[in-house]
Design a protein around this motif. Structure first.
Motif, PDB file in Angstrom:
ATOM      1  N   GLN A   1       0.942  -1.003  -0.006  1.00  0.00           N
ATOM      2  CA  GLN A   1      -0.433  -0.189  -0.092  1.00  0.00           C
ATOM      3  C   GLN A   1       0.769   1.376   0.118  1.00  0.00           C
ATOM      4  OE1 GLN A   1      -3.367  -0.241   3.343  1.00  0.00           O
ATOM      5  NE2 GLN A   1      -3.975  -1.389   2.020  1.00  0.00           N
ATOM      6  N   VAL A   2       0.000   1.829  -0.751  1.00  0.00           N
ATOM      7  CA  VAL A   2       0.566   4.237  -0.365  1.00  0.00           C
ATOM      8  C   VAL A   2      -0.147   4.818   0.616  1.00  0.00           C
ATOM      9  CG1 VAL A   2       1.882   5.410  -2.109  1.00  0.00           C
ATOM     10  CG2 VAL A   2       2.043   3.237  -2.832  1.00  0.00           C
ATOM     11  N   HIS A   3       0.475   4.968   1.189  1.00  0.00           N
ATOM     12  CA  HIS A   3       0.357   6.806   1.652  1.00  0.00           C
ATOM     13  C   HIS A   3       0.756   7.862   2.131  1.00  0.00           C
ATOM     14  CE1 HIS A   3      -1.765   8.126   5.451  1.00  0.00           C
ATOM     15  NE2 HIS A   3      -0.697   9.121   5.701  1.00  0.00           N
ATOM     16  N   LEU A   4      -0.227   8.740   1.355  1.00  0.00           N
ATOM     17  CA  LEU A   4       0.195   9.745   0.854  1.00  0.00           C
ATOM     18  C   LEU A   4      -0.465  11.236   2.243  1.00  0.00           C
ATOM     19  CD1 LEU A   4      -1.281   9.799  -2.643  1.00  0.00           C
ATOM     20  CD2 LEU A   4       1.247   9.193  -1.790  1.00  0.00           C
ATOM     21  N   VAL A   5       0.583  12.002   2.215  1.00  0.00           N
ATOM     22  CA  VAL A   5       0.594  12.962   2.898  1.00  0.00           C
ATOM     23  C   VAL A   5       0.555  14.613   2.557  1.00  0.00           C
ATOM     24  CG1 VAL A   5       1.225  14.549   5.324  1.00  0.00           C
ATOM     25  CG2 VAL A   5       0.967  11.730   5.251  1.00  0.00           C
ATOM     26  N   GLU A   6      -0.188  15.440   2.340  1.00  0.00           N
ATOM     27  CA  GLU A   6       0.003  16.722   1.591  1.00  0.00           C
ATOM     28  C   GLU A   6       0.329  17.570   2.083  1.00  0.00           C
ATOM     29  OE1 GLU A   6      -3.994  14.676  -1.542  1.00  0.00           O
ATOM     30  OE2 GLU A   6      -3.857  16.217   1.159  1.00  0.00           O
ATOM     31  N   SER A   7       0.903  18.799   1.815  1.00  0.00           N
ATOM     32  CA  SER A   7       0.923  20.315   2.894  1.00  0.00           C
ATOM     33  C   SER A   7       0.764  21.050   1.942  1.00  0.00           C
ATOM     34  CB  SER A   7       2.029  20.217   3.794  1.00  0.00           C
ATOM     35  OG  SER A   7       3.533  19.890   3.159  1.00  0.00           O
ATOM     36  N   GLY A   8       0.415  22.931   2.342  1.00  0.00           N
ATOM     37  CA  GLY A   8       1.952  23.921   1.665  1.00  0.00           C
ATOM     38  C   GLY A   8      -0.147  24.326   1.730  1.00  0.00           C
ATOM     39  N   GLY A   9      -0.904  23.699   1.639  1.00  0.00           N
ATOM     40  CA  GLY A   9      -2.281  24.646   0.780  1.00  0.00           C
ATOM     41  C   GLY A   9      -2.759  25.648   1.570  1.00  0.00           C
ATOM     42  N   GLY A  10      -3.374  26.885   1.834  1.00  0.00           N
ATOM     43  CA  GLY A  10      -4.378  28.329   1.942  1.00  0.00           C
ATOM     44  C   GLY A  10      -4.150  29.186   1.605  1.00  0.00           C
ATOM     45  N   LEU A  11      -4.562  30.492   1.908  1.00  0.00           N
ATOM     46  CA  LEU A  11      -5.049  31.234   1.398  1.00  0.00           C
ATOM     47  C   LEU A  11      -4.030  32.160   0.648  1.00  0.00           C
ATOM     48  CD1 LEU A  11      -7.452  33.591   0.978  1.00  0.00           C
ATOM     49  CD2 LEU A  11      -7.099  34.574   3.398  1.00  0.00           C
ATOM     50  N   VAL A  12      -4.380  32.506  -0.609  1.00  0.00           N
ATOM     51  CA  VAL A  12      -3.510  33.118  -1.175  1.00  0.00           C
ATOM     52  C   VAL A  12      -4.005  34.484  -2.328  1.00  0.00           C
ATOM     53  CG1 VAL A  12      -3.010  31.624  -3.492  1.00  0.00           C
ATOM     54  CG2 VAL A  12      -1.064  33.481  -2.622  1.00  0.00           C
ATOM     55  N   GLN A  13      -3.573  35.682  -2.225  1.00  0.00           N
ATOM     56  CA  GLN A  13      -4.316  36.747  -3.254  1.00  0.00           C
ATOM     57  C   GLN A  13      -3.702  36.305  -4.913  1.00  0.00           C
ATOM     58  OE1 GLN A  13      -2.493  40.951  -2.487  1.00  0.00           O
ATOM     59  NE2 GLN A  13      -3.442  40.910   0.221  1.00  0.00           N
ATOM     60  N   PRO A  14      -5.225  36.484  -5.724  1.00  0.00           N
ATOM     61  CA  PRO A  14      -4.158  36.305  -7.095  1.00  0.00           C
ATOM     62  C   PRO A  14      -3.509  37.086  -7.395  1.00  0.00           C
ATOM     63  CG  PRO A  14      -6.854  37.569  -6.190  1.00  0.00           C
ATOM     64  CD  PRO A  14      -6.329  37.306  -5.253  1.00  0.00           C
ATOM     65  N   GLY A  15      -2.664  36.231  -8.377  1.00  0.00           N
ATOM     66  CA  GLY A  15      -1.584  36.631  -8.969  1.00  0.00           C
ATOM     67  C   GLY A  15      -0.082  36.834  -8.229  1.00  0.00           C
ATOM     68  N   GLY A  16      -0.536  35.293  -6.488  1.00  0.00           N
ATOM     69  CA  GLY A  16       0.261  35.035  -5.795  1.00  0.00           C
ATOM     70  C   GLY A  16       1.121  33.561  -5.933  1.00  0.00           C
ATOM     71  N   SER A  17       1.428  32.960  -5.189  1.00  0.00           N
ATOM     72  CA  SER A  17       2.103  31.439  -6.011  1.00  0.00           C
ATOM     73  C   SER A  17       2.253  30.801  -4.876  1.00  0.00           C
ATOM     74  CB  SER A  17       3.547  31.849  -5.606  1.00  0.00           C
ATOM     75  OG  SER A  17       3.722  32.635  -6.981  1.00  0.00           O
ATOM     76  N   LEU A  18       1.774  30.054  -4.096  1.00  0.00           N
ATOM     77  CA  LEU A  18       2.403  28.857  -2.951  1.00  0.00           C
ATOM     78  C   LEU A  18       2.431  27.378  -4.119  1.00  0.00           C
ATOM     79  CD1 LEU A  18      -2.174  28.342  -2.437  1.00  0.00           C
ATOM     80  CD2 LEU A  18       0.634  29.083  -0.687  1.00  0.00           C
ATOM     81  N   ARG A  19       3.290  26.540  -2.959  1.00  0.00           N
ATOM     82  CA  ARG A  19       3.768  25.555  -3.011  1.00  0.00           C
ATOM     83  C   ARG A  19       2.749  24.153  -2.423  1.00  0.00           C
ATOM     84  NH1 ARG A  19       9.787  22.836  -2.315  1.00  0.00           N
ATOM     85  NH2 ARG A  19      10.335  21.751  -3.991  1.00  0.00           N
ATOM     86  N   LEU A  20       2.749  23.425  -2.957  1.00  0.00           N
ATOM     87  CA  LEU A  20       1.926  21.879  -2.695  1.00  0.00           C
ATOM     88  C   LEU A  20       2.784  21.222  -2.547  1.00  0.00           C
ATOM     89  CD1 LEU A  20      -1.964  22.445  -4.003  1.00  0.00           C
ATOM     90  CD2 LEU A  20      -1.072  23.010  -1.999  1.00  0.00           C
ATOM     91  N   SER A  21       3.313  20.146  -1.176  1.00  0.00           N
ATOM     92  CA  SER A  21       3.804  18.694  -1.239  1.00  0.00           C
ATOM     93  C   SER A  21       2.675  17.433  -1.014  1.00  0.00           C
ATOM     94  CB  SER A  21       5.028  18.941  -0.407  1.00  0.00           C
ATOM     95  OG  SER A  21       5.879  20.287  -0.218  1.00  0.00           O
ATOM     96  N   CYS A  22       3.445  16.656  -1.059  1.00  0.00           N
ATOM     97  CA  CYS A  22       3.038  15.734  -1.535  1.00  0.00           C
ATOM     98  C   CYS A  22       4.187  14.584  -1.056  1.00  0.00           C
ATOM     99  CB  CYS A  22       2.355  15.050  -2.832  1.00  0.00           C
ATOM    100  SG  CYS A  22       1.602  13.167  -1.901  1.00  0.00           S
ATOM    101  N   ALA A  23       4.354  13.896   0.438  1.00  0.00           N
ATOM    102  CA  ALA A  23       5.448  12.945   1.008  1.00  0.00           C
ATOM    103  C   ALA A  23       4.334  11.221   0.731  1.00  0.00           C
ATOM    104  CB  ALA A  23       5.695  13.133   1.893  1.00  0.00           C
ATOM    105  N   ALA A  24       4.958  10.115   0.054  1.00  0.00           N
ATOM    106  CA  ALA A  24       4.444   9.337  -0.529  1.00  0.00           C
ATOM    107  C   ALA A  24       5.138   8.277   0.874  1.00  0.00           C
ATOM    108  CB  ALA A  24       4.173   8.953  -1.691  1.00  0.00           C
ATOM    109  N   SER A  25       4.768   7.924   1.789  1.00  0.00           N
ATOM    110  CA  SER A  25       5.467   6.096   2.339  1.00  0.00           C
ATOM    111  C   SER A  25       4.758   4.946   2.291  1.00  0.00           C
ATOM    112  CB  SER A  25       5.179   6.681   3.796  1.00  0.00           C
ATOM    113  OG  SER A  25       3.551   6.671   3.786  1.00  0.00           O
ATOM    114  N   GLY A  26       5.943   3.712   2.397  1.00  0.00           N
ATOM    115  CA  GLY A  26       4.541   2.352   1.960  1.00  0.00           C
ATOM    116  C   GLY A  26       5.363   1.457   0.803  1.00  0.00           C
ATOM    117  N   SER A  27       5.037   1.239  -0.281  1.00  0.00           N
ATOM    118  CA  SER A  27       5.355   0.820  -1.005  1.00  0.00           C
ATOM    119  C   SER A  27       5.887   1.665  -2.634  1.00  0.00           C
ATOM    120  CB  SER A  27       4.496  -0.449  -1.655  1.00  0.00           C
ATOM    121  OG  SER A  27       4.093  -1.028  -0.930  1.00  0.00           O
TER     122      SER A  27
END
Length: 118
Positions: A1-27
């Protein structure tokens, strides 16, 4: 099995930037591809970007030129760099991993909310 954990969401103004991350574990050696999907209120979940184990990428037309998907950390972490964000990018973003060979399965993260608003 594979387990996924996300991070990095939030509130941003139009034209701004965000970076999402996803860490996988398991197989993680069984992972064929990882990607990001999003679901806005009242809409179906849609593919945003994906990257295969061979680093081939695919993007939704609506995010081409603004979003970049990449892999790091021995290929078990996927990032989604989102630039020039628009209000229509507001959604819950889900990390996905397809794994397995004969009968591929899907793993999903819990979702992270991205809100683009002034």
């Amino acid at each position: 099995q594979v387990h996924l954990v996300e991070s990095g969401g939030g509130l941003v103004q139009p034209g701004g930037s965000l970076r999402l991350s996803c860490a996988a574990s398991g197989s993680i050696s069984d992972i064929n591809a990882m990607g990001w999907y999003r679901q806005a209120p009242g809409k179906q979940r849609e593919l945003v970007a994906a990257i295969t184990r061979y680093d081939s990428t695919n993007y939704a037309d609506s995010v081409k030129g603004r979003f970049t998907i990449s892999r790091a950390n021995a290929k078990n972490t996927v990032h989604l760099q989102m630039n020039s964000l628009k209000p229509e990018d507001t959604a819950v973003y889900y990390c996905n991993a397809e794994y397995g060979s004969s009968f591929p399965l899907d793993a999903w993260g819990q979702g992270t909310l991205v809100t683009v608003s002034s």
